[in-house]
Scaffold this active site. Structure first.
Site, PDB file in Angstrom:
ATOM      1  NE  ARG A  98     -16.370  48.797  36.957  1.00 44.93           N
ATOM      2  CZ  ARG A  98     -15.527  48.747  35.937  1.00 44.93           C
ATOM      3  NH1 ARG A  98     -14.971  47.598  35.576  1.00 44.93           N
ATOM      4  NH2 ARG A  98     -15.204  49.849  35.285  1.00 44.93           N
ATOM      5  CB  SER A 142     -18.852  54.554  36.355  1.00 48.36           C
ATOM      6  OG  SER A 142     -17.835  54.737  35.401  1.00 48.36           O
ATOM      7  CD  GLU A 163     -18.824  50.968  38.727  1.00 51.95           C
ATOM      8  OE1 GLU A 163     -19.025  50.714  37.518  1.00 51.95           O
ATOM      9  OE2 GLU A 163     -17.781  51.496  39.148  1.00 51.95           O
TER      10      GLU A 163
HETATM   11  N1  EPU Z   1     -19.942  58.864  26.243  1.00 50.17           N
HETATM   12  C1  EPU Z   1     -20.806  59.838  25.873  1.00 50.17           C
HETATM   13  N2  EPU Z   1     -20.991  60.913  26.699  1.00 50.17           N
HETATM   14  C2  EPU Z   1     -20.328  61.031  27.881  1.00 50.17           C
HETATM   15  C3  EPU Z   1     -19.441  60.013  28.264  1.00 50.17           C
HETATM   16  C4  EPU Z   1     -19.254  58.927  27.422  1.00 50.17           C
HETATM   17  O1  EPU Z   1     -21.435  59.764  24.810  1.00 50.17           O
HETATM   18  O2  EPU Z   1     -20.549  62.016  28.582  1.00 50.17           O
HETATM   19  C5  EPU Z   1     -19.693  57.734  25.329  1.00 50.17           C
HETATM   20  C6  EPU Z   1     -18.269  57.787  24.809  1.00 50.17           C
HETATM   21  O3  EPU Z   1     -18.194  58.568  23.658  1.00 50.17           O
HETATM   22  C7  EPU Z   1     -17.948  56.354  24.542  1.00 50.17           C
HETATM   23  C8  EPU Z   1     -18.802  55.588  25.552  1.00 50.17           C
HETATM   24  O4  EPU Z   1     -19.765  56.521  26.043  1.00 50.17           O
HETATM   25  O5  EPU Z   1     -18.357  55.972  23.270  1.00 50.17           O
HETATM   26  C9  EPU Z   1     -17.987  54.996  26.673  1.00 50.17           C
HETATM   27  O6  EPU Z   1     -17.350  56.011  27.422  1.00 50.17           O
HETATM   28  P1  EPU Z   1     -15.900  55.833  28.078  1.00 50.17           P
HETATM   29  O7  EPU Z   1     -14.911  55.414  27.051  1.00 50.17           O
HETATM   30  O8  EPU Z   1     -15.613  57.062  28.877  1.00 50.17           O
HETATM   31  O9  EPU Z   1     -16.027  54.599  29.020  1.00 50.17           O
HETATM   32  P2  EPU Z   1     -17.123  54.217  30.083  1.00 50.17           P
HETATM   33  O10 EPU Z   1     -17.777  52.968  29.606  1.00 50.17           O
HETATM   34  O11 EPU Z   1     -17.989  55.370  30.414  1.00 50.17           O
HETATM   35  C10 EPU Z   1     -15.640  52.643  31.520  1.00 50.17           C
HETATM   36  C11 EPU Z   1     -15.654  52.362  32.989  1.00 50.17           C
HETATM   37  C12 EPU Z   1     -14.724  53.332  33.711  1.00 50.17           C
HETATM   38  C13 EPU Z   1     -13.319  53.244  33.137  1.00 50.17           C
HETATM   39  C14 EPU Z   1     -13.383  53.530  31.638  1.00 50.17           C
HETATM   40  C15 EPU Z   1     -12.035  53.337  30.964  1.00 50.17           C
HETATM   41  C16 EPU Z   1     -17.859  51.497  33.617  1.00 50.17           C
HETATM   42  C17 EPU Z   1     -19.219  51.819  34.162  1.00 50.17           C
HETATM   43  N3  EPU Z   1     -17.006  52.530  33.515  1.00 50.17           N
HETATM   44  O12 EPU Z   1     -16.220  53.924  31.358  1.00 50.17           O
HETATM   45  O13 EPU Z   1     -14.677  52.908  35.068  1.00 50.17           O
HETATM   46  O14 EPU Z   1     -12.462  54.162  33.772  1.00 50.17           O
HETATM   47  O15 EPU Z   1     -14.322  52.621  31.005  1.00 50.17           O
HETATM   48  O16 EPU Z   1     -11.727  52.014  30.904  1.00 50.17           O
HETATM   49  O17 EPU Z   1     -17.589  50.336  33.320  1.00 50.17           O
HETATM   50  C18 EPU Z   1     -15.669  53.178  37.204  1.00 50.17           C
HETATM   51  O18 EPU Z   1     -16.066  52.018  37.083  1.00 50.17           O
HETATM   52  O19 EPU Z   1     -15.905  53.871  38.226  1.00 50.17           O
HETATM   53  C19 EPU Z   1     -14.958  53.790  36.091  1.00 50.17           C
HETATM   54  C20 EPU Z   1     -14.615  55.070  36.076  1.00 50.17           C
END
Ligand code: EPU
Length: 303
Positions: A176, A224, A294
């Site tokens: 990012r 995010s 972010e």
């Molecule tokens: N999780 C929780 N509780 C929650 C949400 C998530 O425990 O309320 C856990 C999930 O179970 C999972 C882990 O956190 O094990 C990761 O969650 P998720 O798969 O939703 O992915 P993320 O890392 O939160 C990232 C990007 C998103 C992108 C998704 C899909 C970042 C900060 N976020 O989310 O990007 O859409 O992967 O690829 O890198 C953005 O940057 O604005 C964004 C939405």
């Protein structure tokens, strides 16, 4: 020159629209925040050069899709620049290269790649960003990001007025992040994809969109709020401190995904700001991790 004189001087030079005290809220996905002293919707490279010539020492803000932006309720004292329709063009070059203007919306670009039978940009379907904004921050999803597809970008420095072409390897891409300065605006670029059957590409896009509907909340958010810390997940860390459902005024930590803040129509930027730092403090106290936002902040906020 006074701000009104700068706005008037801009009007005589540019093809795009110049507005004084225009609310920036409609240009952000949170839909909160105050006005910019001057807003330019640029319609040509010359419009952008005019900004460089006339801005003096005025602060400048580049506004893309506004999906990663929190604008202060007091607004922004300076010139805000958006790319207008002229930067929404696209062009295929050869079999597998697609040239996109800086204002092209990523979901529209992803759908276009499906029509053209080009694979590799499906992840962009669920990112509410302009191409220029996505290039700047190396936007991504599903373990793919702009760094995986971008060949080069055209960038104008809104201080010097200089236009340059940058190869992807010179963008200093990280998670990012890029090395582009706050004064540089991405006016367009080229991505390299692979030929594949249109229906296969379209099906992958549908799968991503389904995933998003199931895992991320609808409504007014900025995606995010925090970057994921190395080897961990901001969503998991925020969930762990039971912050889901936490509210300040009209802003709420989403019950669907803890790293999302959703703003209702009564929310102010200050509500969102205070909720962000309350969540930050809870995680810091519990795990010692200093989550890095972010979301970008524009204007003055109470510390
Ligand atoms: N999780 C929780 N509780 C929650 C949400 C998530 O425990 O309320 C856990 C999930 O179970 C999972 C882990 O956190 O094990 C990761 O969650 P998720 O798969 O939703 O992915 P993320 O890392 O939160 C990232 C990007 C998103 C992108 C998704 C899909 C970042 C900060 N976020 O989310 O990007 O859409 O992967 O690829 O890198 C953005 O940057 O604005 C964004 C939405």
């Amino acid at each position: 020159m006074s701000i009104t004189e700068i706005a008037q001087a801009l009007r005589t030079r540019v093809a795009g629209r110049v507005t004084q005290d225009a609310s920036l809220a409609p240009f952000t996905t949170f839909r909160v925040g105050g006005p910019a002293q001057v807003l330019l919707e640029a319609e040509s490279v010359d419009d952008l050069r005019a900004v460089a010539d006339l801005r003096g020492d005025l602060p400048l803000a580049i506004v893309g899709r506004g999906s990663n932006l929190l604008v202060s309720d007091d607004g922004f004292r300076g010139i805000a620049v958006r790319l207008g329709r002229a930067f929404r063009e696209h062009q295929q070059e050869g079999d597998d290269v697609l040239r996109l203007g800086g204002a092209v919306q990523l979901p529209a670009a992803a759908r276009l790649t499906a029509r053209l039978g080009l694979a590799g940009f499906e992840f962009a379907a669920e990112i509410p960003a302009t191409f220029g904004g996505a290039v700047r921050m190396n936007a991504g999803a599903h373990n793919r990001s702009m760094a995986d597809v971008l060949l080069s970008a055209e960038v104008i420095d809104l201080y010097s007025g200089q236009l340059r072409a940058v190869d992807v390897v010179d963008l200093g891409y990280g998670y990012r992040s890029s090395n582009l300065s706050h004064d540089e605006i991405v006016t367009g670029g080229a991505i390299r994809l692979e030929q594949e059957d249109s229906s296969v590409v379209a099906e992958r896009i549908s799968g991503y969109l389904r995933w998003r509907r199931e895992h991320q909340p609808p409504g007014r958010s900025a995606g995010s709020i925090f970057k994921n810390p190395p080897q961990d997940s901001a969503g998991r860390l925020i969930d762990e401190v039971d912050a889901k459902g936490m509210r300040v005024g009209g802003a709420e930590v989403s019950e669907v995904h803890a790293n999302f803040i959703v703003a209702d129509p009564t929310a102010t930027a200050d509500d969102v700001w205070r909720l962000i730092w309350s969540v930050h403090a809870l995680v810091k106290d519990r795990s010692g991790i200093d989550l890095e936002p972010e979301v970008r902040f524009l204007g003055e906020f109470a510390r």
